[in-house]
Design a protein around this motif. Structure first.
Motif, PDB file in Angstrom:
ATOM      1  N   LEU A  89       0.829  -1.207   0.000  1.00 37.26           N
ATOM      2  CA  LEU A  89       0.000   0.000   0.000  1.00 37.26           C
ATOM      3  C   LEU A  89       0.860   1.251   0.000  1.00 37.26           C
ATOM      4  CD1 LEU A  89      -2.961  -0.923   2.389  1.00 37.26           C
ATOM      5  CD2 LEU A  89      -2.933  -0.802  -0.098  1.00 37.26           C
ATOM      6  N   ARG A  90       1.932   1.267   0.780  1.00 41.89           N
ATOM      7  CA  ARG A  90       2.842   2.425   0.758  1.00 41.89           C
ATOM      8  C   ARG A  90       3.480   2.578  -0.633  1.00 41.89           C
ATOM      9  NH1 ARG A  90       5.333   4.496   5.422  1.00 41.89           N
ATOM     10  NH2 ARG A  90       7.303   4.488   4.276  1.00 41.89           N
ATOM     11  N   TRP A  91       3.846   1.467  -1.225  1.00 45.03           N
ATOM     12  CA  TRP A  91       4.464   1.490  -2.554  1.00 45.03           C
ATOM     13  C   TRP A  91       3.490   2.021  -3.602  1.00 45.03           C
ATOM     14  CZ3 TRP A  91       3.397  -1.868  -6.831  1.00 45.03           C
ATOM     15  CH2 TRP A  91       4.337  -1.818  -7.854  1.00 45.03           C
ATOM     16  N   LEU A  92       2.182   1.773  -3.410  1.00 45.43           N
ATOM     17  CA  LEU A  92       1.178   2.217  -4.373  1.00 45.43           C
ATOM     18  C   LEU A  92       0.833   3.701  -4.240  1.00 45.43           C
ATOM     19  CD1 LEU A  92      -1.351  -0.755  -4.317  1.00 45.43           C
ATOM     20  CD2 LEU A  92      -0.039   0.024  -6.295  1.00 45.43           C
ATOM     21  N   ALA A  93       1.134   4.316  -3.111  1.00 46.68           N
ATOM     22  CA  ALA A  93       0.692   5.697  -2.850  1.00 46.68           C
ATOM     23  C   ALA A  93       1.055   6.672  -3.973  1.00 46.68           C
ATOM     24  CB  ALA A  93       1.248   6.174  -1.509  1.00 46.68           C
ATOM     25  N   PRO A  94       2.306   6.698  -4.479  1.00 46.62           N
ATOM     26  CA  PRO A  94       2.627   7.663  -5.543  1.00 46.62           C
ATOM     27  C   PRO A  94       1.896   7.394  -6.861  1.00 46.62           C
ATOM     28  CG  PRO A  94       4.627   6.795  -4.495  1.00 46.62           C
ATOM     29  CD  PRO A  94       3.491   5.938  -4.052  1.00 46.62           C
ATOM     30  N   CYS A  95       1.319   6.202  -7.003  1.00 50.21           N
ATOM     31  CA  CYS A  95       0.640   5.861  -8.254  1.00 50.21           C
ATOM     32  C   CYS A  95      -0.796   6.374  -8.296  1.00 50.21           C
ATOM     33  CB  CYS A  95       0.632   4.346  -8.447  1.00 50.21           C
ATOM     34  SG  CYS A  95       2.266   3.591  -8.406  1.00 50.21           S
ATOM     35  N   LEU A  96      -1.326   6.812  -7.161  1.00 48.47           N
ATOM     36  CA  LEU A  96      -2.712   7.277  -7.099  1.00 48.47           C
ATOM     37  C   LEU A  96      -2.787   8.764  -7.421  1.00 48.47           C
ATOM     38  CD1 LEU A  96      -3.948   5.463  -3.857  1.00 48.47           C
ATOM     39  CD2 LEU A  96      -4.079   4.691  -6.231  1.00 48.47           C
ATOM     40  N   SER A  97      -3.852   9.130  -8.119  1.00 54.59           N
ATOM     41  CA  SER A  97      -4.046  10.539  -8.479  1.00 54.59           C
ATOM     42  C   SER A  97      -4.991  11.255  -7.532  1.00 54.59           C
ATOM     43  CB  SER A  97      -4.596  10.631  -9.906  1.00 54.59           C
ATOM     44  OG  SER A  97      -5.832   9.930 -10.014  1.00 54.59           O
ATOM     45  N   GLY A  98      -5.631  10.515  -6.613  1.00 53.68           N
ATOM     46  CA  GLY A  98      -6.574  11.111  -5.682  1.00 53.68           C
ATOM     47  C   GLY A  98      -7.226  10.025  -4.847  1.00 53.68           C
ATOM     48  N   PRO A  99      -8.381  10.287  -4.244  1.00 51.97           N
ATOM     49  CA  PRO A  99      -9.070   9.272  -3.447  1.00 51.97           C
ATOM     50  C   PRO A  99      -9.338   8.014  -4.263  1.00 51.97           C
ATOM     51  CG  PRO A  99     -10.069  11.426  -3.119  1.00 51.97           C
ATOM     52  CD  PRO A  99      -9.096  11.586  -4.235  1.00 51.97           C
ATOM     53  N   ALA A 100      -9.222   6.856  -3.616  1.00 50.08           N
ATOM     54  CA  ALA A 100      -9.390   5.589  -4.326  1.00 50.08           C
ATOM     55  C   ALA A 100      -9.979   4.546  -3.391  1.00 50.08           C
ATOM     56  CB  ALA A 100      -8.049   5.104  -4.881  1.00 50.08           C
ATOM     57  N   LEU A 101     -10.696   3.601  -3.987  1.00 43.07           N
ATOM     58  CA  LEU A 101     -11.142   2.419  -3.270  1.00 43.07           C
ATOM     59  C   LEU A 101     -10.065   1.351  -3.385  1.00 43.07           C
ATOM     60  CD1 LEU A 101     -14.912   1.982  -4.263  1.00 43.07           C
ATOM     61  CD2 LEU A 101     -13.958   2.984  -2.186  1.00 43.07           C
ATOM     62  N   VAL A 102      -9.706   0.720  -2.261  1.00 46.80           N
ATOM     63  CA  VAL A 102      -8.751  -0.384  -2.254  1.00 46.80           C
ATOM     64  C   VAL A 102      -9.550  -1.675  -2.054  1.00 46.80           C
ATOM     65  CG1 VAL A 102      -6.754  -1.397  -1.127  1.00 46.80           C
ATOM     66  CG2 VAL A 102      -6.923   1.085  -1.344  1.00 46.80           C
ATOM     67  N   ILE A 103      -9.496  -2.554  -3.062  1.00 41.56           N
ATOM     68  CA  ILE A 103     -10.348  -3.746  -3.077  1.00 41.56           C
ATOM     69  C   ILE A 103      -9.470  -4.990  -3.232  1.00 41.56           C
ATOM     70  CG2 ILE A 103     -12.283  -4.901  -4.212  1.00 41.56           C
ATOM     71  CD1 ILE A 103     -13.098  -2.175  -5.344  1.00 41.56           C
ATOM     72  N   PRO A 104      -9.480  -5.912  -2.281  1.00 45.08           N
ATOM     73  CA  PRO A 104      -8.759  -7.174  -2.462  1.00 45.08           C
ATOM     74  C   PRO A 104      -9.473  -8.043  -3.502  1.00 45.08           C
ATOM     75  CG  PRO A 104      -9.258  -6.754  -0.137  1.00 45.08           C
ATOM     76  CD  PRO A 104     -10.084  -5.811  -0.945  1.00 45.08           C
ATOM     77  N   VAL A 105      -8.701  -8.633  -4.404  1.00 46.72           N
ATOM     78  CA  VAL A 105      -9.298  -9.489  -5.436  1.00 46.72           C
ATOM     79  C   VAL A 105      -9.262 -10.940  -4.962  1.00 46.72           C
ATOM     80  CG1 VAL A 105      -9.307 -10.039  -7.899  1.00 46.72           C
ATOM     81  CG2 VAL A 105      -8.429  -7.862  -7.140  1.00 46.72           C
ATOM     82  N   ASP A 106      -9.784 -11.184  -3.770  1.00 50.96           N
ATOM     83  CA  ASP A 106      -9.917 -12.546  -3.258  1.00 50.96           C
ATOM     84  C   ASP A 106     -11.328 -12.798  -2.768  1.00 50.96           C
ATOM     85  OD1 ASP A 106     -10.015 -11.019  -0.997  1.00 50.96           O
ATOM     86  OD2 ASP A 106      -8.352 -12.004   0.033  1.00 50.96           O
ATOM     87  N   ARG A 107     -12.259 -11.940  -3.176  1.00 51.79           N
ATOM     88  CA  ARG A 107     -13.663 -12.048  -2.757  1.00 51.79           C
ATOM     89  C   ARG A 107     -14.541 -11.525  -3.873  1.00 51.79           C
ATOM     90  NH1 ARG A 107     -12.433  -8.730   2.349  1.00 51.79           N
ATOM     91  NH2 ARG A 107     -10.543  -9.949   1.956  1.00 51.79           N
ATOM     92  N   LEU A 108     -15.768 -12.016  -3.927  1.00 52.33           N
ATOM     93  CA  LEU A 108     -16.732 -11.551  -4.917  1.00 52.33           C
ATOM     94  C   LEU A 108     -17.604 -10.484  -4.267  1.00 52.33           C
ATOM     95  CD1 LEU A 108     -18.067 -11.743  -7.673  1.00 52.33           C
ATOM     96  CD2 LEU A 108     -19.470 -13.621  -6.799  1.00 52.33           C
ATOM     97  N   LEU A 109     -17.496  -9.262  -4.768  1.00 51.62           N
ATOM     98  CA  LEU A 109     -18.214  -8.122  -4.191  1.00 51.62           C
ATOM     99  C   LEU A 109     -18.986  -7.416  -5.292  1.00 51.62           C
ATOM    100  CD1 LEU A 109     -18.786  -6.042  -1.905  1.00 51.62           C
ATOM    101  CD2 LEU A 109     -16.674  -4.889  -2.621  1.00 51.62           C
ATOM    102  N   MET A 110     -20.257  -7.207  -5.045  1.00 53.82           N
ATOM    103  CA  MET A 110     -21.098  -6.417  -5.954  1.00 53.82           C
ATOM    104  C   MET A 110     -21.889  -5.431  -5.115  1.00 53.82           C
ATOM    105  SD  MET A 110     -22.590  -9.359  -8.499  1.00 53.82           S
ATOM    106  CE  MET A 110     -21.506 -10.358  -9.517  1.00 53.82           C
ATOM    107  N   PHE A 111     -21.771  -4.165  -5.441  1.00 55.95           N
ATOM    108  CA  PHE A 111     -22.530  -3.157  -4.703  1.00 55.95           C
ATOM    109  C   PHE A 111     -23.313  -2.293  -5.675  1.00 55.95           C
ATOM    110  CE2 PHE A 111     -18.040  -1.880  -5.007  1.00 55.95           C
ATOM    111  CZ  PHE A 111     -18.139  -0.775  -5.837  1.00 55.95           C
ATOM    112  N   GLU A 112     -24.347  -1.649  -5.160  1.00 56.55           N
ATOM    113  CA  GLU A 112     -25.212  -0.830  -5.995  1.00 56.55           C
ATOM    114  C   GLU A 112     -24.486   0.443  -6.393  1.00 56.55           C
ATOM    115  OE1 GLU A 112     -27.947  -1.931  -7.138  1.00 56.55           O
ATOM    116  OE2 GLU A 112     -27.891  -3.757  -5.927  1.00 56.55           O
TER     117      GLU A 112
END
Length: 516
Positions: A89-112
């Motif tokens: 997550l620290r390594w990813l910080a400079p790659c973000l341009s602003g607020p972001a959702l962090v989602i693990p790809v080990d679960r099936l998630l569907m939201f409205e």
């Protein structure tokens, strides 16, 4: 709006299924888990996605591409293996341009989706969000967080757990973590039973791929079903399947793409992963089938069925026909150049007083290997013997090396299935040992080839970095027509390499490759 999909690790609880593919590509009701997540983000109008993967990232890159099919922009990043959860997550910080959702790809998630834009407006450097799903009078934690780059830079390094530790660490940094409750669906896929349940749930919830041929029965393109087969809703049958006579399917069955269910077989409340074969009169109930694996999701037991008449793997017609065409082309070429090979063999035998042919040891993936189990191994490739008994390069061997025709006998390896006509370069063992980075090993997603982009593109001088770069590009980006173009470019490339080699490049070779 932006999202980060973390696919750096696979759950050990799903071992067996994840041996053949990353967990992010486990199919659920006809679509990989990653595909469900990206499609849900696209519906929520989140158009920028960072897909952060680990050692199996090449497969994810090949599936997701640039995201164009979903109308999103996907940026692929490969996390260093020794960072741990916090370090990633620290390594990813400079790659973000602003607020972001962090989602693990080990679960099936569907939201409205309608509530997502308002949710992003609540995220700032002092306020993080934790997403929860409404479940009756309670709410379920999803393990998804809304954060900013500044927050991630404050996190400590270390291998801590995202879902358990992140809210605590954020609060220790003085950041308020507010819950947001959404309507939707969550399956954590923490066991084989939950994976099976996800299949059943999506049969009831989602609009599936293919067409609905009758209420609750979905069938993919190119599937043939015998008129005597009996289908009971809900059921999903993927693309390119063959369903035999007197077959019974359903209810709550999911049949992956290119599966074959032979005459008289029964599949009920079960999941067949792509390219699985069910033999005649075989009965499958409440099981997961992945080629020869017969899995009880309730008890977690995995049986390997060795009888191909009961369970097995199915090759697609395209792959079988492509391999057959390659072998026929190689056989025709061998017949055409047979007089030349015999002449060269005679000259070598006279020059070295040894048998003119030998089998060299190389590292690569066999062309006839199961696509789901492509792992580099030892290849024994036929080639001309270039050295005298004392290890010195012979006069004829020097000429063959300069002309780059010492590999012509490898066409026989194409005929036998060890090599593809077009693929990545077979590497000498000492060359393969130099490939220590994850991106370099992406080349092993394609079989070794007689020729390839590694031959027609890099300069004639020996440059392992250029060869590996060309191989990785071919493995990730090449399509069927690219292989044909490479075959057509091989002869002009040989002529060009000879001119450049004689004019500019020194003779460079690894003598260890030719030691008998």
């Amino acid at each position: 709006m932006e999202a980060v999909l973390l696919a750096t690790e696979d759950r050990r609880e799903l071992a067996g299924l994840t041996d053949r593919r990353p967990q992010a590509l486990l199919p659920i009701a006809g679509r990989p888990l990653l595909g469900h997540l990206v499609a849900n983000l696209a519906r929520a109008e989140i158009r920028r996605i960072i897909l952060c993967s680990g050692r199996r990232g090449s497969a994810l890159m090949k599936y997701a591409g640039d995201g164009d099919r979903w109308g999103v922009e996907i940026r692929h990043l490969t996390a260093p293996p020794d960072l741990g959860g916090g370090g990633v997550l620290r390594w990813l910080a400079p790659c973000l341009s602003g607020p972001a959702l962090v989602i693990p790809v080990d679960r099936l998630l569907m939201f409205e989706p309608p509530t997502v834009p308002d949710m992003f407006a609540r995220i700032d450097d002092q306020t993080a969000l934790t997403l929860k799903l409404a479940s009756g009078d309670q709410s379920l934690a999803t393990g998804v967080y809304g954060v900013t780059p500044a927050m991630l830079q404050q996190l400590p390094a270390g291998n801590w757990d995202l879902e358990r530790d992140l809210p605590v660490l954020l609060e220790q940094c003085g950041i308020d973590v507010q819950p947001v409750v959404l309507a939707g669906y969550l399956n954590r896929l923490q066991s084989l039973a939950e994976y099976q349940q996800a299949q059943h749930d999506l049969l009831e919830r989602a609009s599936l791929a293919g067409r609905e041929v009758m209420p609750g029965i979905w069938v993919g393109r190119g599937t043939t079903i015998h008129p005597s087969a009996r289908l009971t809703a809900p059921a999903f049958i993927g693309a390119g399947c063959r369903i035999g006579s007197e077959v019974e399917i359903g209810p709550s069955s999911v049949i992956g793409d290119y599966c074959v269910i032979d005459d008289g077989a029964t599949v009920s409340a079960s999941t067949l992963l792509p390219r699985s074969y069910i033999g005649r009169l075989t009965y499958v109930r409440e099981r997961i089938v992945d080629h020869q694996l017969f899995i009880d999701p309730v008890y977690g037991t995995v049986a390997h069925i060795t009888d191909p008449l009961l369970l097995g793997a199915v090759e697609t017609e395209h792959r079988r026909s492509s391999r057959l065409i390659e072998r026929l082309v190689a056989l025709v070429l061998l017949c055409l150049i047979a007089p030349l090979l015999l002449l060269i063999g005679l000259l070598l035998a006279l020059n070295t007083r040894r048998l003119p042919f030998r089998y060299g040891t190389y590292i690569g993936v066999r062309a006839d290997a199961d696509p789901s189990r492509r792992e580099p191994g030892e290849l024994r490739l036929l080639e001309f013997r270039l050295l005298h008994r004392d290890g010195k390069l012979s006069a004829v061997g020097t000429l063959l090396w300069k002309l780059e025709i010492h590999r012509l006998p490898r066409l026989w390896n194409v005929v036998t299935g060890a090599l593809a006509l077009v693929g990545v370069r077979p590497l000498a063992p000492q060359e393969a040992e130099q490939l220590s980075e994850d991106w370099q090993r992406m080349r092993y997603t394609r079989p070794a080839g007689f020729t390839g982009l590694w031959y027609v593109q890099p300069p004639p001088a020996y440059d392992l970095d250029a060869i590996v770069t060309a191989d990785v590009y071919y493995a990730v980006a090449a399509r069927r027509r690219d292989s044909l173009l490479i075959v057509l470019r091989a002869l002009p490339a040989w002529v060009r390499r000879r001119r450049r080699s004689e004019a500019h490049e020194p003779l460079v070779y690894l003598s260890e490759q030719f030691v008998s």
